[in-house]
Design a protein around this motif. Structure first.
Motif, PDB file in Angstrom:
ATOM      1  N   ALA A 115       7.486  20.229 -51.540  1.00  0.00           N
ATOM      2  CA  ALA A 115       6.738  18.994 -51.811  1.00  0.00           C
ATOM      3  C   ALA A 115       7.108  17.959 -50.765  1.00  0.00           C
ATOM      4  O   ALA A 115       8.132  18.081 -50.081  1.00  0.00           O
ATOM      5  CB  ALA A 115       7.055  18.471 -53.213  1.00  0.00           C
ATOM      6  N   GLY A 116       6.281  16.938 -50.654  1.00  0.00           N
ATOM      7  CA  GLY A 116       6.600  15.880 -49.703  1.00  0.00           C
ATOM      8  C   GLY A 116       5.608  14.740 -49.783  1.00  0.00           C
ATOM      9  O   GLY A 116       4.542  14.847 -50.402  1.00  0.00           O
ATOM     10  N   SER A 117       5.991  13.640 -49.136  1.00  0.00           N
ATOM     11  CA  SER A 117       5.146  12.451 -49.086  1.00  0.00           C
ATOM     12  C   SER A 117       5.362  11.725 -47.775  1.00  0.00           C
ATOM     13  O   SER A 117       6.498  11.600 -47.307  1.00  0.00           O
ATOM     14  CB  SER A 117       5.477  11.520 -50.258  1.00  0.00           C
ATOM     15  OG  SER A 117       4.790  10.287 -50.138  1.00  0.00           O
ATOM     16  N   VAL A 118       4.269  11.245 -47.190  1.00  0.00           N
ATOM     17  CA  VAL A 118       4.313  10.365 -46.027  1.00  0.00           C
ATOM     18  C   VAL A 118       3.666   9.057 -46.446  1.00  0.00           C
ATOM     19  O   VAL A 118       2.475   9.017 -46.791  1.00  0.00           O
ATOM     20  CB  VAL A 118       3.564  10.960 -44.819  1.00  0.00           C
ATOM     21  CG1 VAL A 118       3.610   9.993 -43.635  1.00  0.00           C
ATOM     22  CG2 VAL A 118       4.158  12.309 -44.429  1.00  0.00           C
ATOM     23  N   ALA A 119       4.449   7.980 -46.456  1.00  0.00           N
ATOM     24  CA  ALA A 119       3.957   6.687 -46.915  1.00  0.00           C
ATOM     25  C   ALA A 119       3.825   5.728 -45.749  1.00  0.00           C
ATOM     26  O   ALA A 119       4.809   5.458 -45.054  1.00  0.00           O
ATOM     27  CB  ALA A 119       4.900   6.096 -47.963  1.00  0.00           C
ATOM     28  N   PRO A 120       2.637   5.169 -45.500  1.00  0.00           N
ATOM     29  CA  PRO A 120       2.497   4.146 -44.467  1.00  0.00           C
ATOM     30  C   PRO A 120       3.318   2.911 -44.827  1.00  0.00           C
ATOM     31  O   PRO A 120       3.363   2.515 -45.995  1.00  0.00           O
ATOM     32  CB  PRO A 120       0.998   3.823 -44.476  1.00  0.00           C
ATOM     33  CG  PRO A 120       0.348   4.942 -45.208  1.00  0.00           C
ATOM     34  CD  PRO A 120       1.358   5.444 -46.177  1.00  0.00           C
ATOM     35  N   VAL A 121       3.958   2.315 -43.840  1.00  0.00           N
ATOM     36  CA  VAL A 121       4.718   1.093 -44.097  1.00  0.00           C
ATOM     37  C   VAL A 121       3.776  -0.065 -44.391  1.00  0.00           C
ATOM     38  O   VAL A 121       4.064  -0.922 -45.231  1.00  0.00           O
ATOM     39  CB  VAL A 121       5.640   0.767 -42.910  1.00  0.00           C
ATOM     40  CG1 VAL A 121       6.258  -0.621 -43.037  1.00  0.00           C
ATOM     41  CG2 VAL A 121       6.733   1.833 -42.794  1.00  0.00           C
ATOM     42  N   TYR A 122       2.639  -0.105 -43.743  1.00  0.00           N
ATOM     43  CA  TYR A 122       1.695  -1.214 -43.918  1.00  0.00           C
ATOM     44  C   TYR A 122       0.522  -0.757 -44.786  1.00  0.00           C
ATOM     45  O   TYR A 122       0.711  -0.361 -45.914  1.00  0.00           O
ATOM     46  CB  TYR A 122       1.274  -1.759 -42.556  1.00  0.00           C
ATOM     47  CG  TYR A 122       2.422  -2.418 -41.828  1.00  0.00           C
ATOM     48  CD1 TYR A 122       2.781  -3.734 -42.104  1.00  0.00           C
ATOM     49  CD2 TYR A 122       3.185  -1.716 -40.897  1.00  0.00           C
ATOM     50  CE1 TYR A 122       3.846  -4.345 -41.471  1.00  0.00           C
ATOM     51  CE2 TYR A 122       4.259  -2.314 -40.252  1.00  0.00           C
ATOM     52  CZ  TYR A 122       4.577  -3.633 -40.546  1.00  0.00           C
ATOM     53  OH  TYR A 122       5.653  -4.231 -39.914  1.00  0.00           O
ATOM     54  N   SER A 123      -0.688  -0.789 -44.298  1.00  0.00           N
ATOM     55  CA  SER A 123      -1.843  -0.488 -45.144  1.00  0.00           C
ATOM     56  C   SER A 123      -2.007   1.018 -45.340  1.00  0.00           C
ATOM     57  O   SER A 123      -1.580   1.822 -44.509  1.00  0.00           O
ATOM     58  CB  SER A 123      -3.113  -1.069 -44.513  1.00  0.00           C
ATOM     59  OG  SER A 123      -3.352  -0.477 -43.261  1.00  0.00           O
ATOM     60  N   GLY A 124      -2.632   1.365 -46.449  1.00  0.00           N
ATOM     61  CA  GLY A 124      -2.911   2.759 -46.735  1.00  0.00           C
ATOM     62  C   GLY A 124      -2.046   3.299 -47.852  1.00  0.00           C
ATOM     63  O   GLY A 124      -1.012   2.735 -48.201  1.00  0.00           O
ATOM     64  N   MET A 125      -2.484   4.423 -48.416  1.00  0.00           N
ATOM     65  CA  MET A 125      -1.800   5.055 -49.533  1.00  0.00           C
ATOM     66  C   MET A 125      -1.006   6.260 -49.040  1.00  0.00           C
ATOM     67  O   MET A 125      -1.342   6.853 -48.004  1.00  0.00           O
ATOM     68  CB  MET A 125      -2.814   5.500 -50.582  1.00  0.00           C
ATOM     69  CG  MET A 125      -3.615   4.348 -51.183  1.00  0.00           C
ATOM     70  SD  MET A 125      -4.867   4.917 -52.357  1.00  0.00           S
ATOM     71  CE  MET A 125      -6.027   5.752 -51.248  1.00  0.00           C
ATOM     72  N   PRO A 126       0.047   6.653 -49.756  1.00  0.00           N
ATOM     73  CA  PRO A 126       0.813   7.823 -49.334  1.00  0.00           C
ATOM     74  C   PRO A 126      -0.010   9.094 -49.395  1.00  0.00           C
ATOM     75  O   PRO A 126      -0.879   9.250 -50.266  1.00  0.00           O
ATOM     76  CB  PRO A 126       1.982   7.865 -50.327  1.00  0.00           C
ATOM     77  CG  PRO A 126       1.510   7.093 -51.511  1.00  0.00           C
ATOM     78  CD  PRO A 126       0.600   6.031 -50.974  1.00  0.00           C
ATOM     79  N   VAL A 127       0.262   9.992 -48.475  1.00  0.00           N
ATOM     80  CA  VAL A 127      -0.314  11.335 -48.484  1.00  0.00           C
ATOM     81  C   VAL A 127       0.789  12.278 -48.949  1.00  0.00           C
ATOM     82  O   VAL A 127       1.879  12.282 -48.372  1.00  0.00           O
ATOM     83  CB  VAL A 127      -0.812  11.743 -47.083  1.00  0.00           C
ATOM     84  CG1 VAL A 127      -1.364  13.166 -47.103  1.00  0.00           C
ATOM     85  CG2 VAL A 127      -1.870  10.761 -46.586  1.00  0.00           C
ATOM     86  N   SER A 128       0.520  13.053 -50.002  1.00  0.00           N
ATOM     87  CA  SER A 128       1.564  13.891 -50.564  1.00  0.00           C
ATOM     88  C   SER A 128       1.007  15.247 -50.968  1.00  0.00           C
ATOM     89  O   SER A 128      -0.206  15.451 -51.016  1.00  0.00           O
ATOM     90  CB  SER A 128       2.210  13.203 -51.773  1.00  0.00           C
ATOM     91  OG  SER A 128       1.266  13.048 -52.825  1.00  0.00           O
ATOM     92  N   PHE A 129       1.937  16.171 -51.289  1.00  0.00           N
ATOM     93  CA  PHE A 129       1.524  17.502 -51.733  1.00  0.00           C
ATOM     94  C   PHE A 129       2.639  18.121 -52.554  1.00  0.00           C
ATOM     95  O   PHE A 129       3.804  17.716 -52.477  1.00  0.00           O
ATOM     96  CB  PHE A 129       1.220  18.414 -50.531  1.00  0.00           C
ATOM     97  CG  PHE A 129       2.464  19.038 -49.954  1.00  0.00           C
ATOM     98  CD1 PHE A 129       2.828  20.342 -50.269  1.00  0.00           C
ATOM     99  CD2 PHE A 129       3.306  18.304 -49.133  1.00  0.00           C
ATOM    100  CE1 PHE A 129       3.999  20.895 -49.773  1.00  0.00           C
ATOM    101  CE2 PHE A 129       4.470  18.856 -48.616  1.00  0.00           C
ATOM    102  CZ  PHE A 129       4.810  20.165 -48.941  1.00  0.00           C
ATOM    103  N   SER A 130       2.273  19.104 -53.355  1.00  0.00           N
ATOM    104  CA  SER A 130       3.246  20.007 -53.959  1.00  0.00           C
ATOM    105  C   SER A 130       2.746  21.426 -53.739  1.00  0.00           C
ATOM    106  O   SER A 130       1.532  21.670 -53.779  1.00  0.00           O
ATOM    107  CB  SER A 130       3.449  19.721 -55.451  1.00  0.00           C
ATOM    108  OG  SER A 130       2.244  19.865 -56.169  1.00  0.00           O
ATOM    109  N   ARG A 131       3.665  22.320 -53.458  1.00  0.00           N
ATOM    110  CA  ARG A 131       3.269  23.695 -53.137  1.00  0.00           C
ATOM    111  C   ARG A 131       2.546  24.336 -54.314  1.00  0.00           C
ATOM    112  O   ARG A 131       3.085  24.446 -55.407  1.00  0.00           O
ATOM    113  CB  ARG A 131       4.518  24.516 -52.778  1.00  0.00           C
ATOM    114  CG  ARG A 131       4.221  25.920 -52.273  1.00  0.00           C
ATOM    115  CD  ARG A 131       3.518  25.875 -50.932  1.00  0.00           C
ATOM    116  NE  ARG A 131       3.146  27.185 -50.459  1.00  0.00           N
ATOM    117  CZ  ARG A 131       3.915  27.956 -49.680  1.00  0.00           C
ATOM    118  NH1 ARG A 131       5.104  27.524 -49.300  1.00  0.00           N
ATOM    119  NH2 ARG A 131       3.508  29.124 -49.275  1.00  0.00           N
ATOM    120  N   GLY A 132       1.292  24.708 -54.111  1.00  0.00           N
ATOM    121  CA  GLY A 132       0.482  25.296 -55.163  1.00  0.00           C
ATOM    122  C   GLY A 132      -0.140  24.273 -56.095  1.00  0.00           C
ATOM    123  O   GLY A 132      -0.944  24.634 -56.957  1.00  0.00           O
ATOM    124  N   GLY A 133       0.218  22.986 -55.917  1.00  0.00           N
ATOM    125  CA  GLY A 133      -0.287  21.944 -56.805  1.00  0.00           C
ATOM    126  C   GLY A 133      -1.309  21.036 -56.163  1.00  0.00           C
ATOM    127  O   GLY A 133      -1.834  20.118 -56.802  1.00  0.00           O
TER     128      GLY A 133
END
Length: 267
Positions: A115-133
């Protein structure tokens, strides 16, 4: 061991709160002061905040991070957290609003990124995933998005690499009109936007990227149905037990586009 979806939620929470911390501190002159090596005050404050949060959210966790390094045990049941507290630090310290916080979780025994998440410091929402989810943009789960954007994100250093990738760019533009080349300054965030389909192809031929830089975003691209290759066209391998370089990276939701980029970059 927590399941992948639980770990995704923790990654989103921690990366988002750390991004908020960095946003609140932004453009302060003291943040650029070097503590040791390439570690600045901003890097250290963000990393300390993330480590404290991870340890409060999880009963046990093995942290591999940009500033502190670390070595994880394969015999432990505690998940490995691969942490990049500030990707795009040059942008951040220059008050340029394209930078991110990246956190991935891996199984210490198999080495699988769960699993993981990349969160922008400024504008925008985090992009995330879970394996198989599945993949998420903010709180919304989405399927295979397909390419919606026209950007080719390119990072090269050597003149020879510039010339080689220029041929690939020409071929890509021949396939699809309107492609534009950009280099924005946060590889993790650009890879995350590749997972969303807003960036059509990501190419980094500098061989500098490390597992902590890309693990979360690479996992998202693969969960979204895309491909991530090394500079020779093989599936990118990501080690998780310590900080290590992964080398050149080429990614896209469209394998044909990725292979054209690889062939050009190695030409």
């Amino acid at each position: 061991m927590h399941d992948a979806e639980q770990l995704r939620r923790v990654a989103v929470k921690v990366s988002s709160e750390a991004a908020g911390l960095l946003r609140d501190m932004a453009c302060s002159e003291d943040l650029g002061r070097v503590i040791t090596g390439e570690t600045t005050v901003a890097d250290k404050k963000a990393e300390d905040y993330i480590v404290d949060m991870l340890r409060s959210e999880l009963e046990s966790v093995q942290v591999i991070s940009e500033e502190a390094g670390g070595v994880a045990s394969r015999a432990s049941d505690a998940p490995i957290a691969l942490v990049d507290p500030l990707d795009g630090s040059t942008n951040y310290l220059s008050c340029i609003t394209w930078c991110s916080v990246s956190i991935a979780f891996a199984d210490p025994r198999s080495g699988e990124v769960l699993a993981g998440s990349v969160a922008p410091v400024y504008s925008g929402m985090p992009v995330s995933f879970s394996r198989g989810g599945g993949c998420y943009h903010g709180g919304v789960r989405f399927g295979k998005p397909g390419i919606r954007g026209s950007i080719i994100s390119v990072y090269v250093d050597e003149p020879g690499a510039v010339e080689a990738v220029a041929g690939a760019i020409g071929r890509l533009k021949g396939l699809r009109r309107g492609f534009k080349v950009r280099s924005l300054g946060s590889a993790a965030l650009e890879l995350a936007y590749t997972a969303l389909g807003y960036i059509a192809v990501f190419v980094d031929l500098r061989a500098r990227l490390r597992n902590i830089d890309v693990a979360a975003a690479v996992g998202a691209i693969r969960e979204c149905g895309g491909v991530v290759m090394d500079g020779r066209g093989y599936p990118l391998r990501i080690g998780v037990w310590s900080v290590e370089r992964v080398g050149s990276v080429v990614a896209s939701l469209d394998e044909t586009l990725a292979r054209i980029a690889v062939e050009g970059g190695s030409g």
